[in-house]
Every structure is written in structure tokens, then in C-alpha cells.
Design a protein around this motif. Structure first.
Motif, PDB file in Angstrom:
ATOM      1  N   GLY A 173       5.925   7.448  -8.004  1.00 15.48           N
ATOM      2  CA  GLY A 173       5.621   6.892  -6.686  1.00 15.48           C
ATOM      3  C   GLY A 173       4.470   5.903  -6.738  1.00 15.48           C
ATOM      4  N   LEU A 174       3.411   6.229  -7.475  1.00 19.22           N
ATOM      5  CA  LEU A 174       2.287   5.291  -7.611  1.00 19.22           C
ATOM      6  C   LEU A 174       2.705   4.043  -8.366  1.00 19.22           C
ATOM      7  CD1 LEU A 174      -0.809   7.554  -8.373  1.00 19.22           C
ATOM      8  CD2 LEU A 174      -0.257   6.334  -6.271  1.00 19.22           C
ATOM      9  N   LEU A 175       3.543   4.216  -9.361  1.00 18.40           N
ATOM     10  CA  LEU A 175       4.032   3.067 -10.129  1.00 18.40           C
ATOM     11  C   LEU A 175       4.821   2.129  -9.216  1.00 18.40           C
ATOM     12  CD1 LEU A 175       4.036   1.942 -13.018  1.00 18.40           C
ATOM     13  CD2 LEU A 175       6.182   3.190 -13.388  1.00 18.40           C
ATOM     14  N   LYS A 176       5.687   2.689  -8.390  1.00 21.28           N
ATOM     15  CA  LYS A 176       6.468   1.863  -7.459  1.00 21.28           C
ATOM     16  C   LYS A 176       5.552   1.207  -6.430  1.00 21.28           C
ATOM     17  CE  LYS A 176      10.963   4.079  -7.737  1.00 21.28           C
ATOM     18  NZ  LYS A 176      12.056   4.685  -6.949  1.00 21.28           N
ATOM     19  N   LEU A 177       4.554   1.936  -5.943  1.00 19.37           N
ATOM     20  CA  LEU A 177       3.620   1.363  -4.975  1.00 19.37           C
ATOM     21  C   LEU A 177       2.870   0.186  -5.590  1.00 19.37           C
ATOM     22  CD1 LEU A 177       2.336   1.413  -2.181  1.00 19.37           C
ATOM     23  CD2 LEU A 177       0.705   3.116  -3.056  1.00 19.37           C
ATOM     24  N   PHE A 178       2.476   0.329  -6.854  1.00 22.88           N
ATOM     25  CA  PHE A 178       1.753  -0.748  -7.530  1.00 22.88           C
ATOM     26  C   PHE A 178       2.582  -2.035  -7.541  1.00 22.88           C
ATOM     27  CE2 PHE A 178       0.440  -3.218 -11.213  1.00 22.88           C
ATOM     28  CZ  PHE A 178      -0.940  -3.250 -11.056  1.00 22.88           C
TER      29      PHE A 178
ATOM     30  N   SER B  73      11.079  -4.117  -0.098  1.00 23.88           N
ATOM     31  CA  SER B  73      11.194  -4.393   1.336  1.00 23.88           C
ATOM     32  C   SER B  73      10.273  -3.445   2.099  1.00 23.88           C
ATOM     33  CB  SER B  73      12.642  -4.187   1.791  1.00 23.88           C
ATOM     34  OG  SER B  73      12.959  -2.799   1.777  1.00 23.88           O
ATOM     35  N   PRO B  74       9.898  -3.803   3.330  1.00 28.52           N
ATOM     36  CA  PRO B  74       9.072  -2.897   4.144  1.00 28.52           C
ATOM     37  C   PRO B  74       9.731  -1.521   4.322  1.00 28.52           C
ATOM     38  CG  PRO B  74       9.107  -5.070   5.135  1.00 28.52           C
ATOM     39  CD  PRO B  74      10.095  -5.097   4.001  1.00 28.52           C
TER      40      PRO B  74
ATOM     41  N   ILE C  30       9.142   0.542   1.201  1.00 27.71           N
ATOM     42  CA  ILE C  30       7.762   1.039   1.133  1.00 27.71           C
ATOM     43  C   ILE C  30       7.593   2.237   2.062  1.00 27.71           C
ATOM     44  CG2 ILE C  30       5.340   0.491   1.619  1.00 27.71           C
ATOM     45  CD1 ILE C  30       6.352  -0.757  -0.963  1.00 27.71           C
ATOM     46  N   ARG C  31       8.144   2.142   3.277  1.00 29.48           N
ATOM     47  CA  ARG C  31       8.065   3.266   4.218  1.00 29.48           C
ATOM     48  C   ARG C  31       8.784   4.498   3.648  1.00 29.48           C
ATOM     49  NH1 ARG C  31       6.114   1.894   9.127  1.00 29.48           N
ATOM     50  NH2 ARG C  31       6.105  -0.310   9.644  1.00 29.48           N
ATOM     51  N   ARG C  32       9.958   4.294   3.080  1.00 26.24           N
ATOM     52  CA  ARG C  32      10.711   5.411   2.507  1.00 26.24           C
ATOM     53  C   ARG C  32       9.944   6.028   1.344  1.00 26.24           C
ATOM     54  NH1 ARG C  32      14.519   3.147  -0.021  1.00 26.24           N
ATOM     55  NH2 ARG C  32      15.606   2.351   1.783  1.00 26.24           N
ATOM     56  N   LEU C  33       9.357   5.184   0.510  1.00 29.72           N
ATOM     57  CA  LEU C  33       8.560   5.670  -0.610  1.00 29.72           C
ATOM     58  C   LEU C  33       7.428   6.566  -0.095  1.00 29.72           C
ATOM     59  CD1 LEU C  33       7.619   5.659  -3.615  1.00 29.72           C
ATOM     60  CD2 LEU C  33       6.304   3.595  -3.019  1.00 29.72           C
ATOM     61  N   ALA C  34       6.692   6.081   0.903  1.00 29.39           N
ATOM     62  CA  ALA C  34       5.570   6.852   1.449  1.00 29.39           C
ATOM     63  C   ALA C  34       6.056   8.176   2.040  1.00 29.39           C
ATOM     64  CB  ALA C  34       4.833   6.031   2.503  1.00 29.39           C
ATOM     65  N   ARG C  35       7.140   8.125   2.809  1.00 28.08           N
ATOM     66  CA  ARG C  35       7.668   9.341   3.422  1.00 28.08           C
ATOM     67  C   ARG C  35       8.152  10.336   2.358  1.00 28.08           C
ATOM     68  NH1 ARG C  35      11.915   7.354   5.746  1.00 28.08           N
ATOM     69  NH2 ARG C  35      13.287   8.132   4.139  1.00 28.08           N
ATOM     70  N   ASP C  36       8.890   9.838   1.376  1.00 24.44           N
ATOM     71  CA  ASP C  36       9.412  10.720   0.326  1.00 24.44           C
ATOM     72  C   ASP C  36       8.300  11.357  -0.486  1.00 24.44           C
ATOM     73  OD1 ASP C  36      11.952   9.998   1.170  1.00 24.44           O
ATOM     74  OD2 ASP C  36      12.391   8.731  -0.580  1.00 24.44           O
ATOM     75  N   ARG C  37       7.286  10.564  -0.837  1.00 20.66           N
ATOM     76  CA  ARG C  37       6.177  11.109  -1.627  1.00 20.66           C
ATOM     77  C   ARG C  37       5.370  12.112  -0.799  1.00 20.66           C
ATOM     78  NH1 ARG C  37       7.739  11.980  -5.517  1.00 20.66           N
ATOM     79  NH2 ARG C  37       5.721  12.295  -6.442  1.00 20.66           N
ATOM     80  N   TYR C  38       5.171  11.815   0.486  1.00 19.01           N
ATOM     81  CA  TYR C  38       4.469  12.750   1.372  1.00 19.01           C
ATOM     82  C   TYR C  38       5.212  14.084   1.411  1.00 19.01           C
ATOM     83  CZ  TYR C  38       3.258  15.036   5.765  1.00 19.01           C
ATOM     84  OH  TYR C  38       2.905  15.963   6.705  1.00 19.01           O
TER      85      TYR C  38
ATOM     86  N   PRO D  48       2.003  -3.074   9.835  1.00 14.83           N
ATOM     87  CA  PRO D  48       3.240  -3.148   9.056  1.00 14.83           C
ATOM     88  C   PRO D  48       3.140  -4.173   7.904  1.00 14.83           C
ATOM     89  CG  PRO D  48       3.699  -3.280  11.415  1.00 14.83           C
ATOM     90  CD  PRO D  48       2.213  -3.396  11.238  1.00 14.83           C
ATOM     91  N   PRO D  49       3.874  -3.895   6.817  1.00 12.01           N
ATOM     92  CA  PRO D  49       3.846  -4.823   5.662  1.00 12.01           C
ATOM     93  C   PRO D  49       4.458  -6.172   6.002  1.00 12.01           C
ATOM     94  CG  PRO D  49       5.203  -2.866   5.181  1.00 12.01           C
ATOM     95  CD  PRO D  49       4.674  -2.734   6.569  1.00 12.01           C
TER      96      PRO D  49
END
Length: 192
Positions: free
Chosen positions: A114-119, A125-126, A129-137, A191-192
Motif C-alpha cells: 500500500g505504501l509503495l502504491k501511494l508513493f 486515478s483519484p 487512491i481513495r480505494r487504496l486508502a479505504r482498503d488499507r484502512y 480531493p486529488p
């Protein structure tokens, strides 16, 4: 079960084969009592598997190497599947104690996809990024909740140090969970 003779081993200070992390995992697990390779795999899955990942196939090879080094003894079931049960020897306990006494100065390695993808998020796409944050949370929240449940299940029979590892796991997961929650709120505000 008949004990198999172990090859003579050099004293722990002059071991011919350098022990690795898997060696110490096996010695440490056997310090709680004899086990087959399968039982070692089960013990690890319920305990240190939460924070120490490695190929479980090593649990079938490493005990035999430790037997050859005189750090572990082996008994083999007569007939049936000829299961091998391993026990730590006095030399094995000495090797484990020496390792526990060594300084532990290396940096903690964090490997988080998740951090690698965030980097590299500038290419996402926005919505991604939202899905990444939600999934990691959700993932870190579930892991922290799992640690709490595990603690409740083993608290009566675990030792103080095992419980401390769960405590750190819970704290870590709650901290990372909070990071992703804060990040989701930031995305809502800006928002991004």
C-alpha cells in the motif's frame, strides 16, 4: 519412539554452520516443548507468524540440520508415518541464549504494498487512491482487531513476552489504521 544419535557437534562457540533466523525460530519454538515439523508450522502460524514471515518448507529442512549440529535431538515413530519429533538439546538452549543476548541494532524493514502504491500515486486515478486508502484502512483495522481477539484467546496461557509482541502488533496496526483514516479524511477535504 527411538532416539536417533546426533552427529557430534562442536561447542556452540565454534559451530561450523552459522545459524540463521529460521534456526532460531526452530530452537525458540522447541524451547516450549518437543514438536514435529507440522506442529512447528502450527505453532508459528498462531504466534510469530503474525510478524515474522518465511517459507514454511524451511520447517521441514531446518530441524534436520539442527540435529546434525547437535542443537536438536530427534525421535522417530516406529511404524506408521514414521513421524519425527524434535526436541531442543542443552547445546541448542545455549545457542538460543547466546542469540538472545546479542545486540539487535538493525533497522526494522517495512514492506507494505500500500505504501509503495501511494508513493507512485501520481500515476493513479483519484478513485484508485481513495480505494487504496479505504482498503488499507480496513486491512489494518481487521488485523488490529484480530490481535485483540488472539490476545483474549491466549492470555491465560501465554507468557509475558508473547503478550508484549501482541501489544506491539496491536499498537502498530492501530497507528497505521489511523494514518489511512486520516488520509481518507484529507482526501475528502482536499480531493486529488
Amino acid at each position: 519412539m527411538t532416539p536417533l544419535p546426533a552427529e557430534s557437534a562442536e561447542p556452540t562457540t565454534g559451530r561450523s554452520r552459522k545459524l540463521n533466523a529460521t534456526s532460531y525460530v526452530v530452537l525458540g519454538m522447541l524451547s516450549y516443548g518437543p514438536a514435529t515439523s507440522y506442529q512447528l508450522k502450527q505453532r508459528i502460524g498462531l504466534t510469530i507468524g503474525n510478524f515474522w514471515a518465511f517459507a514454511h518448507s524451511q520447517l521441514y529442512d531446518e530441524p534436520a540440520r539442527l540435529v546434525a549440529a547437535g542443537l536438536v535431538s530427534q525421535t522417530t515413530e516406529q511404524g506408521g508415518r514414521r513421524k519425527r519429533t524434535y526436541s531442543i538439546t542443552d547445546q541448542g538452549r545455549e545457542a538460543l541464549a547466546e542469540w538472545l543476548a546479542e545486540p539487535t541494532l538493525e533497522q526494522t524493514e517495512v514492506r507494505d504494498t500500500g505504501l509503495l502504491k501511494l508513493f507512485f500515486g501520481m500515476g493513479a486515478s483519484p478513485e484508485d487512491i481513495r480505494r487504496l486508502a479505504r482498503d488499507r484502512y480496513q486491512s489494518h483495522r481487521a488485523r488490529a482487531d484480530g490481535y485483540i481477539q488472539q490476545r483474549a484467546e491466549i492470555e491465560a496461557r501465554a507468557d509475558r513476552w508473547q503478550l508484549k509482541t501482541l501489544e506491539l502488533g496491536m499498537r502498530y496496526e492501530r497507528t497505521v489504521e489511523k494514518f489511512w483514516k486520516d488520509f481518507m479524511e484529507e482526501l475528502d477535504r482536499d480531493p486529488p
